[in-house]
Design a protein around this motif. Sequence first.
Motif: not given
Length: 354
Positions: A274-281, A65-70, A78-79
């Motif tokens: 996190s999806s809070d990012m620019t397209l620079e990467p 359940d905590d996969r996204d948080d990790l 992750l296992d």
Amino acid sequence: MTMIPVFDGHNDFLLRLLRAPEKRGATWLEGDGSGHLDLPRMRKGGFAGGFFAIYIPSPPEDRPDDRDDLMDNPPYALDLPRELDLGYSQTVALAMAGHLLWMERSSEGRFRICRTASEVRETITRGAIAAIMHMEGAEAIDPDLDSLYSFHAMGLRSIGPVWSRPTAFGHGVPFVFPGTPDTGPGLTDAGKRLVKTCNELRVMIDLSHLNEKGFDDVAKLSDAPLVATHSNAHAVTPSTRNLTDRQLSMIAESGGMVGLNFATVFLRPDGRRSSDMTLEPMLRHLDHLIGILGEDHVGMGSDFDGAAIPDPITDVSGLPALTEAMRVHGYSEELVRKLCLDNWLGLLDRTFRD
């Protein structure tokens, strides 16, 4: 400027239909605004076609359940879920193949499952969406490969031996950041038979999710171009899922292809979800991939409906934002078209040989 059509190396839209089959009319034809893909938004965003993945989800008890948080708080390791039962996998895979066939039938000529490179080109030329049936992880294929022929008859033209968890054919990379793809043994004997049979059938072998030793085994055995449909550069983001410069060089030498994965965890240098990012990467990864593979062997591999993607794109209708960022970055119109469409079409020509 005119919209540049995009051919995509990977999406998980069939998984959305699998989870809510009673809503598939609204999800596919009408577009309910959920997820990343539907027919109206594909047409709005210039989505010309791509690989539609049959992916077998692990049972709920094998999904933490905590996969996204990790994954939003590196470092993480992750296992991997356990290997899946063949009977369960085949049942799910048949249902997903059925959804894809239904998508074609219900689209009234706007969407076509293509079995050859020439069919892909013809479909895009007439303004319809060209789909290739892909299998992300070969759990639904028996070790004797009888079911491979059955799925091939249904339209299967691309397969990855693994989706990270182990199969009868090989071992995938766990989700670790930071980490390397050198995480376990290579292909099994059944995996080596799978590669040879796929070569005979002209089924593309997808190296995304496969570990480094398995990658090397495919490179030794296969007579087709090496392809990773949705992977990025390990030198930019050191995730186990990304490809090292050595691997990228091997793909280049084979005349192969890498599709840029839009998943934030494989783009961001910090490995966060996190999806809070620019397209620079994304542009940094493209620069690196092009630097090793050359301009003719890099494309898109979005992972739409299978991962968190950068906010500036949001969903398939946001593809023009990415193409505009490429132009602003200094890529010529010719290069943008190669990355979005022409390189995948050339790869299909070299792989399917029809």
